[in-house]
Design a protein around this motif. Sequence first.
Motif, PDB file in Angstrom:
ATOM      1  N   ASP A  66       0.785  -1.248   0.283  1.00 29.30           N
ATOM      2  CA  ASP A  66       0.068   0.045   0.019  1.00 29.30           C
ATOM      3  C   ASP A  66       0.886   1.154  -0.245  1.00 29.30           C
ATOM      4  O   ASP A  66       0.545   2.392  -0.400  1.00 29.30           O
ATOM      5  N   PRO A  69       1.560   3.279  -4.072  1.00 25.75           N
ATOM      6  CA  PRO A  69       0.879   4.549  -4.510  1.00 25.75           C
ATOM      7  C   PRO A  69       1.060   5.746  -3.540  1.00 25.75           C
ATOM      8  O   PRO A  69       1.110   6.921  -4.005  1.00 25.75           O
ATOM      9  N   GLU A  70       0.971   5.674  -2.216  1.00 22.61           N
ATOM     10  CA  GLU A  70       1.310   6.711  -1.382  1.00 22.61           C
ATOM     11  C   GLU A  70       2.711   7.302  -1.663  1.00 22.61           C
ATOM     12  O   GLU A  70       2.738   8.751  -1.519  1.00 22.61           O
ATOM     13  N   LEU A  72       4.133   7.573  -4.350  1.00 23.72           N
ATOM     14  CA  LEU A  72       4.161   8.222  -5.750  1.00 23.72           C
ATOM     15  C   LEU A  72       3.350   9.558  -5.483  1.00 23.72           C
ATOM     16  O   LEU A  72       3.618  10.217  -6.201  1.00 23.72           O
ATOM     17  N   LYS A  73       2.512   9.656  -4.677  1.00 21.17           N
ATOM     18  CA  LYS A  73       1.544  10.883  -4.270  1.00 21.17           C
ATOM     19  C   LYS A  73       2.540  11.915  -3.844  1.00 21.17           C
ATOM     20  O   LYS A  73       2.389  13.033  -3.919  1.00 21.17           O
ATOM     21  N   THR A  74       3.611  11.496  -3.088  1.00 22.90           N
ATOM     22  CA  THR A  74       4.434  12.684  -2.266  1.00 22.90           C
ATOM     23  C   THR A  74       5.718  12.566  -2.440  1.00 22.90           C
ATOM     24  O   THR A  74       6.515  13.350  -2.012  1.00 22.90           O
ATOM     25  N   HIS A  75       6.390  11.700  -3.555  1.00 18.50           N
ATOM     26  CA  HIS A  75       7.455  11.712  -3.787  1.00 18.50           C
ATOM     27  C   HIS A  75       7.823  11.781  -5.383  1.00 18.50           C
ATOM     28  O   HIS A  75       7.082  11.502  -6.123  1.00 18.50           O
ATOM     29  N   GLU A  76       8.738  12.359  -6.057  1.00 20.77           N
ATOM     30  CA  GLU A  76       9.192  11.871  -7.466  1.00 20.77           C
ATOM     31  C   GLU A  76       9.314  10.525  -7.544  1.00 20.77           C
ATOM     32  O   GLU A  76       9.633   9.824  -6.772  1.00 20.77           O
ATOM     33  N   ALA A  80      10.372   7.814  -4.926  1.00 18.08           N
ATOM     34  CA  ALA A  80       9.517   6.848  -4.445  1.00 18.08           C
ATOM     35  C   ALA A  80       9.738   5.496  -4.431  1.00 18.08           C
ATOM     36  O   ALA A  80       9.670   4.627  -3.767  1.00 18.08           O
ATOM     37  N   TRP A  84      10.342   2.969  -1.243  1.00 19.04           N
ATOM     38  CA  TRP A  84       9.889   1.833  -1.198  1.00 19.04           C
ATOM     39  C   TRP A  84      10.624   0.536  -1.104  1.00 19.04           C
ATOM     40  O   TRP A  84      10.497  -0.330  -0.341  1.00 19.04           O
TER      41      TRP A  84
END
Length: 188
Positions: A66, A69-70, A72-76, A80, A84
């Motif tokens: 999970d 996607p989070e 990718l919303k907050t990092h380049e 990201a 991860w």
Amino acid sequence: MRADAVRNRGLLLEVALDAFTHGKDVTLGAIAKKAGVGIGTLYRHFPTREALIEAVYRTELEKLCDAAPELLKTHEPEAALRAWMDRFIAYLATKRDLKDALQAVIALGVNPFEHSRAKMTEALQLLLAPLGATAEPMDVMAMLVAVGQNGDPDQAKRMLDLIVDGIKYGAVTRNAAARTAPPAPEPR
């Protein structure tokens, strides 16, 4: 589930994770007590010790997957992927710490890893797509597992950076093309 039931379940999973990674002989009563709930509450959520162990593992897997996607919303995209990867290495350490507990689950014929590969592959595909990377998620995962077996955190960080650079600059693509390219003609 009611909000208090969700909270209690989360507390039980958190305490159980700590208990199962740091001790083999922890009782369910001790887990319930440390979570601040009664043993009946624990059994309502997890009818057996093995059900609790499996839920702990699956929760850790879900947190990892999970996160994609989070992040990718907050990092380049590159950052990201790298963040991860750090989480993946931590997940592997937790899985290793849960080894004995998970073996008890497996002994009962339950496969807690049944959907792990598919979920992690999906998360990696999501992270690789914005980079235009052609790396195979399973190849990346194999490299991450190898890094995760390393006991030196500083070296692991350097190795993860090398993997990201290889993905970013297309080393996987170049190497794949080299394997499929016809051999060079012999000089005359």
